[in-house]
Scaffold this motif. Structure first.
Motif, PDB file in Angstrom:
ATOM      1  N   VAL A   1       0.866  -1.180   0.000  1.00 18.75           N
ATOM      2  CA  VAL A   1       0.000   0.000   0.000  1.00 18.75           C
ATOM      3  C   VAL A   1       0.903   1.230   0.000  1.00 18.75           C
ATOM      4  CG1 VAL A   1      -1.773   1.288   1.205  1.00 18.75           C
ATOM      5  CG2 VAL A   1      -1.792  -1.223   1.247  1.00 18.75           C
ATOM      6  N   ASN A   2       0.712   2.096  -0.948  1.00 16.19           N
ATOM      7  CA  ASN A   2       1.528   3.297  -1.069  1.00 16.19           C
ATOM      8  C   ASN A   2       0.642   4.520  -1.017  1.00 16.19           C
ATOM      9  OD1 ASN A   2       4.322   2.175  -1.908  1.00 16.19           O
ATOM     10  ND2 ASN A   2       2.874   1.094  -3.234  1.00 16.19           N
ATOM     11  N   SER A   3       1.148   5.601  -0.562  1.00 14.56           N
ATOM     12  CA  SER A   3       0.417   6.868  -0.552  1.00 14.56           C
ATOM     13  C   SER A   3       1.183   7.870  -1.373  1.00 14.56           C
ATOM     14  CB  SER A   3       0.236   7.374   0.879  1.00 14.56           C
ATOM     15  OG  SER A   3       1.481   7.616   1.479  1.00 14.56           O
TER      16      SER A   3
ATOM     17  N   THR B   1       0.445  12.584  -9.164  1.00 10.68           N
ATOM     18  CA  THR B   1       1.827  12.068  -9.176  1.00 10.68           C
ATOM     19  C   THR B   1       1.808  10.563  -8.987  1.00 10.68           C
ATOM     20  OG1 THR B   1       2.111  12.344  -6.793  1.00 10.68           O
ATOM     21  CG2 THR B   1       2.674  14.243  -8.203  1.00 10.68           C
ATOM     22  N   TYR B   2       2.938   9.979  -9.140  1.00 16.11           N
ATOM     23  CA  TYR B   2       3.037   8.534  -8.931  1.00 16.11           C
ATOM     24  C   TYR B   2       4.332   8.233  -8.168  1.00 16.11           C
ATOM     25  CZ  TYR B   2       6.400   8.468 -12.792  1.00 16.11           C
ATOM     26  OH  TYR B   2       7.498   8.698 -13.585  1.00 16.11           O
ATOM     27  N   SER B   3       4.353   7.069  -7.584  1.00 13.80           N
ATOM     28  CA  SER B   3       5.547   6.579  -6.890  1.00 13.80           C
ATOM     29  C   SER B   3       5.750   5.115  -7.250  1.00 13.80           C
ATOM     30  CB  SER B   3       5.396   6.754  -5.377  1.00 13.80           C
ATOM     31  OG  SER B   3       4.315   5.993  -4.910  1.00 13.80           O
ATOM     32  N   TYR B   4       6.948   4.635  -7.032  1.00 11.78           N
ATOM     33  CA  TYR B   4       7.207   3.221  -7.344  1.00 11.78           C
ATOM     34  C   TYR B   4       8.189   2.653  -6.324  1.00 11.78           C
ATOM     35  CZ  TYR B   4      11.464   4.964  -9.600  1.00 11.78           C
ATOM     36  OH  TYR B   4      12.656   5.572  -9.859  1.00 11.78           O
ATOM     37  N   VAL B   5       8.189   1.333  -6.233  1.00 16.68           N
ATOM     38  CA  VAL B   5       9.065   0.630  -5.312  1.00 16.68           C
ATOM     39  C   VAL B   5       9.507  -0.675  -5.963  1.00 16.68           C
ATOM     40  CG1 VAL B   5       7.119  -0.545  -4.172  1.00 16.68           C
ATOM     41  CG2 VAL B   5       9.288  -0.300  -2.965  1.00 16.68           C
TER      42      VAL B   5
END
Length: 472
Positions: free
Chosen positions: A108-110, A115-119
């Motif tokens: 779960v990411n916030s 915008t976007y985020s990645y892991v």
């Protein structure tokens, strides 16, 4: 650790480190470059999907779930969809799902809207890139999640590493083999020098290396052989010097023994008494003559010893004045034997050591007079030459065989032993002359023929330290 083993280990380590570090850095650099390119492609694909979804939701007034599904199907059909799993939610409710949802449920990411985020997700040999973003629409906020596979690059990297390490082992083995060969070539040359050193140390002075390699080893071998030649020459010279000294001491002992035996014998007869006046006079005369011979012998030996230790300074003198002194000293000897002595000289100045030169000429002229029969001639010519002076002494005496000429400068050597003893000679005169000539950096050459007399030419050169001393 010997030199050969050091070479092998050093060469093997050099190859191992250079190839290992270089190869690892190269493969790692290639892997991270490929991974970066793949991540860029995934992000581009994700951004394309996100922008299309935002457009569909922006321009559609009704529910856009069907339109989004059509977009997803089109991307799949056109081979533009490379995700493993995809999820679109609105207000916590799922609108659209694709693929294995377990790949994204646990993460779960916030992030901020728009915008976007990645892991990066690493699970065993699996490598994934999970992206998450929020998109604002006219009616709601969409939650977009997608998981992309990165295992291809990772597996390719691992495959390259396995291949590299296999090649690395072969290269190291080959490098060790080359190192052994190279070390053997180098140490073989060094071993040749070592063996030669041991041979020389063991007494084999004729041992030489003689390497021909057209490199520094050949130069080292040549220098070693030159050193060995010089060493052999020096040792041979020492042996000859020792032998000459032993011969000299033996000859001295013999020369002393003979007159001393006679002196002791005659002295004992005189001590016992019983001799008439004539016998006593004969014994006394013999003791006197032998004593004189011993005195001359001791003086000659002392002169030789002094010339071995002392240094001499040349003086500038008049040759004509010097030869007049020589004539004054030797003329009585010639007149006593009725020998015609002729001396001529250039009127020049020369550099010599006067006392030694007088001893030299006195001995040579004395020998010439002794060898010349009554009524014969002895001729002495003194002349100046370039860098020095020359003395030419000839006689009309009995002469010598050629085989005698090479020995006459040896200590105690006599051509006619009976004549020399009768005239009080000890056989050291020409030895003394040769040493004087050597001290003047000169040369002395004898020529002779039996029945025709002898000739000696002496050249002296002023190469010693010179002290200007004018003597008229």
């Amino acid at each position: 650790m010997n030199y050969r083993l050091k070479l092998i280990v050093s060469f093997a380590l050099l190859i191992s480190l250079a190839f290992g570090i270089g190869g690892t850095l190269l493969i790692s650099s290639s892997y991270y470059s490929l991974l970066g390119e793949e991540e860029s492609a995934i992000i581009n694909e994700y951004e394309t999907l996100q922008n299309n979804l935002m457009m569909i939701n922006h321009f559609s007034s009704a529910s856009s779930a069907q339109n989004m599904q059509e977009l997803i199907d089109q991307m799949v059909e056109r081979n533009m969809a490379h995700w493993q799993a995809l999820s679109i939610k609105s207000s916590g409710e799922t609108i659209l799902e694709s693929g294995d949802q377990s790949l994204i449920l646990n993460y779960v990411n916030s992030t901020k809207e728009g915008t976007y985020s990645y892991v990066h997700i690493n699970e065993g040999s699996s490598r994934r890139l999970l992206l998450y973003s929020k998109m604002s629409t006219k009616n709601d906020v969409l939650d977009l999640r997608a998981s992309f596979d990165l295992s291809t690059s990772y597996k390719q990297w691992k495959s390259q590493l396995r291949m590299f390490w296999a090649i690395y082992v072969m290269v190291v083995i080959l490098g060790v083999a080359v190192a052994i060969l190279f070390a053997n070539i180098l140490t073989k040359r060094l071993q040749s020098l070592t063996n030669a050193t041991k041979e020389i140390a063991g007494g084999n002075l004729s041992m030489r290396t003689g390497l021909r390699t057209d490199d520094e080893f050949e130069q080292l071998s040549r220098d070693f052989d030159i050193m060995a030649d010089q060493l052999q020459e020096n040792i041979q010279q020492l042996k000859e010097d020792v032998q000459r000294k032993e011969n000299f001491m033996g000859a001295v002992a013999h020369e002393l023994k003979t007159p001393l035996t006679s002196i002791i014998g005659y002295a004992d007869l005189m001590r016992q008494g019983g001799l008439d006046e004539g016998d006593r006079l004969t014994a006394a005369n013999y003791i006197y003559s032998e004593g004189q011979r011993l005195e001359k012998l001791s003086h000659k030996i002392l002169d030789l010893l002094l010339m071995e230790k002392d240094t001499f300074t040349l003086r500038k003198i008049s040759m004509r004045s010097f030869m007049e002194q020589i004539l004054t000293t030797t003329y009585p000897l010639a007149r006593k034997k009725n020998v015609n002595l002729v001396v001529s000289s250039d009127d020049v100045y020369i550099f010599i050591e006067p006392d030694l030169a007088k001893s030299l000429l006195y001995n040579l002229i004395d020998n010439a007079i002794k060898a010349t029969p009554e009524g014969g001639n002895v001729k002495v010519i003194a002349r100046g030459i370039k860098g020095g002076c020359e003395f030419d002494i000839s006689d009309t005496g009995c002469g010598m065989e050629n085989k005698e000429l090479a020995k006459i400068t040896e200590a105690f050597y006599r051509v006619d032993k009976s004549r020399s003893r009768a005239q009080g000679g000890a056989g050291l005169g020409l030895t003394l002359c040769k040493r004087i000539v050597d001290l003047h950096n000169g040369n002395m050459v004898f020529t002779s023929k039996p029945g025709s007399g002898s000739r000696v030419v002496v050249q002296l050169f002023g190469n010693m330290s010179q002290e200007v001393d004018y003597e008229k």
